[in-house]
Design a protein around this motif. Sequence first.
Motif, short mmCIF file in Angstrom:
data_model
loop_
_atom_site.label_atom_id
_atom_site.label_comp_id
_atom_site.label_asym_id
_atom_site.label_seq_id
_atom_site.Cartn_x
_atom_site.Cartn_y
_atom_site.Cartn_z
N LYS A 279 0.95 -1.23 0.01
CA LYS A 279 0.58 0.18 0.06
C LYS A 279 0.22 1.72 -0.33
CE LYS A 279 -4.57 -1.53 2.23
NZ LYS A 279 -5.45 -1.06 1.43
N ILE A 280 1.66 1.26 0.74
CA ILE A 280 3.14 2.60 0.52
C ILE A 280 4.27 2.45 -0.38
CG2 ILE A 280 1.85 2.94 3.18
CD1 ILE A 280 4.23 1.82 4.14
N GLY A 281 3.72 0.60 -1.04
CA GLY A 281 5.43 1.69 -2.33
C GLY A 281 6.70 0.70 -1.66
N ASN B 90 -5.15 6.45 8.87
CA ASN B 90 -6.81 7.66 8.35
C ASN B 90 -6.56 8.09 9.69
OD1 ASN B 90 -7.91 9.69 8.18
ND2 ASN B 90 -9.84 8.46 8.62
N GLU B 91 -4.54 8.73 10.32
CA GLU B 91 -4.30 8.60 11.71
C GLU B 91 -3.32 10.10 11.24
OE1 GLU B 91 -4.62 7.84 14.85
OE2 GLU B 91 -6.10 6.12 14.45
N TYR C 10 14.63 1.56 12.03
CA TYR C 10 14.61 2.41 10.59
C TYR C 10 13.59 3.81 10.79
CZ TYR C 10 13.42 3.88 6.49
OH TYR C 10 13.16 3.91 4.69
N THR C 11 14.35 4.33 10.76
CA THR C 11 13.69 6.15 10.95
C THR C 11 12.86 6.31 9.87
OG1 THR C 11 14.79 6.66 12.39
CG2 THR C 11 13.67 8.13 11.79
N PRO C 12 12.15 6.53 9.49
CA PRO C 12 11.37 6.26 8.03
C PRO C 12 11.29 7.97 7.74
CG PRO C 12 9.17 6.50 9.81
CD PRO C 12 10.50 6.22 10.70
N ASN D 261 2.79 9.02 4.12
CA ASN D 261 1.74 7.48 3.63
C ASN D 261 1.15 6.40 4.36
OD1 ASN D 261 2.36 8.66 1.09
ND2 ASN D 261 4.02 6.94 0.92
N ILE D 262 2.25 6.05 5.25
CA ILE D 262 1.81 5.31 6.85
C ILE D 262 0.69 6.08 7.46
CG2 ILE D 262 2.40 4.51 8.66
CD1 ILE D 262 5.11 3.87 7.61
#
Length: 68
Positions: free
Chosen positions: A23-25, A54-55, A39-41, A48-49
């Motif tokens: 869903k987020i690629g 929806n938060e 891991y720090t996004p 995207n997450i």
Amino acid sequence: MLVNRVKELRAKYNLTQGELAKKIGVTRQTIVSLEKGSYTPSLLLAMNIAEVFNEPIEKIFIKREEEE
């Protein structure tokens, strides 16, 4: 230190790591690393997450002070 609720939210939405990754690629391994806290996004990935769940980002990713 950055902690997150990705694993908790993924379970709430009944998503596998692979489904969320798709869903987020990203790869499933990225989700594994996120959930472990190793891991720090990037901002884009965090956005995207947040969109999938929806938060607001700050309800998923929480900055904590490092303990000495």
